[in-house]
Design an enzyme around this catalytic site. Structure first.
Site, short mmCIF file in Angstrom:
data_model
loop_
_atom_site.label_atom_id
_atom_site.label_comp_id
_atom_site.label_asym_id
_atom_site.label_seq_id
_atom_site.Cartn_x
_atom_site.Cartn_y
_atom_site.Cartn_z
CG ASN A 1 12.19 -27.17 -11.26
OD1 ASN A 1 12.64 -28.31 -11.17
ND2 ASN A 1 11.61 -26.70 -12.35
CE LYS B 1 14.37 -25.24 -14.26
NZ LYS B 1 14.49 -24.21 -15.27
CG HIS C 1 8.75 -26.20 -15.76
ND1 HIS C 1 9.59 -25.98 -16.82
CD2 HIS C 1 9.22 -25.46 -14.73
CE1 HIS C 1 10.54 -25.15 -16.43
NE2 HIS C 1 10.34 -24.81 -15.17
CD GLU D 1 13.17 -26.14 -18.01
OE1 GLU D 1 13.24 -27.08 -17.18
OE2 GLU D 1 13.70 -25.03 -17.81
CD GLU E 1 8.71 -21.35 -13.66
OE1 GLU E 1 9.54 -21.16 -12.77
OE2 GLU E 1 8.77 -22.31 -14.44
N GLY F 1 15.98 -19.53 -17.04
CA GLY F 1 17.35 -19.94 -17.33
C GLY F 1 18.11 -18.97 -18.22
CB SER G 1 16.25 -15.26 -14.33
OG SER G 1 16.57 -16.02 -15.50
P1 13P Z 1 15.62 -20.42 -13.45
O1 13P Z 1 15.44 -19.90 -12.06
O2 13P Z 1 16.89 -21.21 -13.63
O3 13P Z 1 15.42 -19.36 -14.47
O4 13P Z 1 14.47 -21.49 -13.68
C1 13P Z 1 13.16 -21.12 -13.39
C2 13P Z 1 12.30 -22.32 -13.47
O5 13P Z 1 12.06 -22.86 -14.52
C3 13P Z 1 11.77 -22.86 -12.22
O6 13P Z 1 10.81 -23.83 -12.47
#
Ligand code: 13P
Length: 255
Positions: A14, A16, A99, A101, A171, A177, A217
């Site tokens: 991802n 992002k 997700h 976010e 997740e 993150g 992470s």
């Molecule tokens: P990180 O690996 O940066 O923690 O992000 C995880 C994530 O949200 C994948 O969709």
């Protein structure tokens, strides 16, 4: 690694809100050049929508799949700024929904996730449906009920067969993150709850077939321990997926 089931691992990148068409295509080519174990693992890259065409072009002829990070639930219409799953046919094979976010920052609701999961399947794509609890919910002992409710909503419009063909991603919000990864035990436990919720809703066969990733992470350093746990069928990788070698190391850990 010996596996007690036939689910094929799936690792998704991802990206992002990173990369446009040119640097996205460059990163995709770098990932494809890593000598990934594609006989054993499905690999998907999820660039921003703007870069989907360039990334799909860069990966043409490889066995890497492309996916969208976000779609609308309708196929077309007056929805300024949105793209639909139907528009991705021929370009992408997967689309992410749910997700945290999107849920937290952009108001995506359980009802939206339900409609999007169905729309993604209706377009012939595979949804990657993310669920996970906040830190307060974990500390309050609510993780099981939170992920169960998210799963029940997300899969409500799917048949058992469509559920089996979906990908879920656990997740935990507090691990995204933050550098604070769930322990392998926490990942296994929560994924067990998610699989049980799938089973209660759509039956044991769907629960046994649906693939469930861990995300939050994930790095080359922790991937092997996480992916070695029972029921953890792959990873949804954010930050570490922006470096081709790091992402490749995580894919290797899934093989
Ligand atoms: P990180 O690996 O940066 O923690 O992000 C995880 C994530 O949200 C994948 O969709």
């Amino acid at each position: 690694m010996t596996r007690t089931h036939s689910r094929r691992p799936i690792v998704a990148a991802n990206w992002k809100m990173h990369t446009g068409p040119a640097d996205g295509a460059e990163l995709a080519r770098a990932v494809a050049a890593q000598g990934l174990p594609l006989d054993a693992v499905d690999v998907v890259v999820l660039p921003p929508a703007l870069g989907l065409s360039a990334v799909a072009e860069a990966l043409r002829g490889t066995r890497l799949a492309v996916g969208a990070q976000h779609v609308h639930w309708e196929s077309h219409g007056a929805f300024t700024g949105e793209i639909s799953a139907a528009m991705l046919v021929g370009l992408a094979a997967y689309a992410l929904t749910g997700h945290s976010e999107r849920r937290r920052l952009f108001g995506e609701t359980d009802r939206d996730v339900r409609r999007k999961a169905r729309a993604i399947h209706d377009a012939g794509l595979t949804p990657i449906i993310a669920v996970g609890e906040s830190l307060d919910e974990r500390d309050g002992g609510q993780t099981e009920q939170v992920v169960r409710a998210q799963v029940e909503h997300a899969l409500a419009d799917l048949t058992p067969a469509l559920t089996a063909a979906s990908v879920l991603a656990y997740e935990p919000v507090w691990a995204i993150g933050t550098g604070r990864t769930a322990t392998p035990e926490q990942a296994e436990e929560a994924i067990g709850w998610i699989r049980a919720a799938v089973g209660a809703l759509h039956g044991a066969a769907a629960a046994g077939q649906v693939r469930i990733q861990y995300g939050g992470s994930v790095t080359p350093a922790n991937a092997r321990a996480l992916l070695g746990r029972e029921g953890v069928d792959g990873a949804l990788v954010g930050g570490a997926s922006l470096d081709a070698a790091s992402f490749a190391a995580i894919v290797q850990a899934a093989a």
